[in-house]
Design a protein around this motif. Structure first.
Motif, PDB file in Angstrom:
ATOM      1  N   ASP A   1       0.775 -57.392  25.428  1.00  0.00           N
ATOM      2  CA  ASP A   1       1.876 -56.576  24.932  1.00  0.00           C
ATOM      3  C   ASP A   1       3.216 -57.142  25.404  1.00  0.00           C
ATOM      4  O   ASP A   1       4.167 -57.226  24.619  1.00  0.00           O
TER       5      ASP A   1
ATOM      6  N   THR B   1      -4.153 -47.735  15.147  1.00  0.00           N
ATOM      7  CA  THR B   1      -3.645 -47.825  16.506  1.00  0.00           C
ATOM      8  C   THR B   1      -4.295 -49.015  17.170  1.00  0.00           C
ATOM      9  O   THR B   1      -5.512 -49.184  17.106  1.00  0.00           O
ATOM     10  N   VAL B   2      -3.480 -49.865  17.780  1.00  0.00           N
ATOM     11  CA  VAL B   2      -3.994 -51.039  18.476  1.00  0.00           C
ATOM     12  C   VAL B   2      -3.582 -50.939  19.936  1.00  0.00           C
ATOM     13  O   VAL B   2      -2.398 -50.812  20.247  1.00  0.00           O
ATOM     14  N   ARG B   3      -4.555 -50.980  20.812  1.00  0.00           N
ATOM     15  CA  ARG B   3      -4.273 -50.953  22.246  1.00  0.00           C
ATOM     16  C   ARG B   3      -4.399 -52.372  22.777  1.00  0.00           C
ATOM     17  O   ARG B   3      -5.482 -52.953  22.783  1.00  0.00           O
ATOM     18  N   LEU B   4      -3.278 -52.914  23.207  1.00  0.00           N
ATOM     19  CA  LEU B   4      -3.240 -54.280  23.707  1.00  0.00           C
ATOM     20  C   LEU B   4      -3.259 -54.282  25.229  1.00  0.00           C
ATOM     21  O   LEU B   4      -2.675 -53.402  25.851  1.00  0.00           O
ATOM     22  N   PRO B   5      -3.870 -55.299  25.813  1.00  0.00           N
ATOM     23  CA  PRO B   5      -3.742 -55.450  27.265  1.00  0.00           C
ATOM     24  C   PRO B   5      -2.253 -55.603  27.611  1.00  0.00           C
ATOM     25  O   PRO B   5      -1.471 -56.136  26.817  1.00  0.00           O
ATOM     26  N   GLU B   6      -1.891 -55.147  28.784  1.00  0.00           N
ATOM     27  CA  GLU B   6      -0.481 -55.131  29.193  1.00  0.00           C
ATOM     28  C   GLU B   6       0.172 -56.507  29.067  1.00  0.00           C
ATOM     29  O   GLU B   6       1.299 -56.630  28.572  1.00  0.00           O
TER      30      GLU B   6
END
Length: 68
Positions: free
Chosen positions: A12, A4-9
């Motif tokens: 993204d 899972t990769v959480r990117l800054p908005e």
């Protein structure tokens, strides 16, 4: 392997725009970006290693040129 990769908005959003323009997925773009990063990082590492080897091998000559 799943991750899972959480990117800054904003990042993204930029991936979404590029994915739409290329008619591909954000997933594919992230895989491509990671692969490029690793290739470039290895290349930079190799360049530094080579430069250090050259500097070591030709240290005496480089010193003579420096003093000239």
């Amino acid at each position: 392997m799943a991750m899972t990769v959480r990117l800054p908005e904003e990042l993204d959003s930029q991936f979404a725009v590029l994915a739409a323009r290329r008619h591909t997925s954000k997933h594919a773009l992230i895989i491509e970006a990671a692969s490029r990063f690793l290739r470039e990082e290895i290349t930079a590492e190799e360049a530094v290693t080579t430069a250090l080897g050259v500097a070591d091998r030709y240290a005496e000559l480089l010193k003579k040129l420096e003093d000239a």
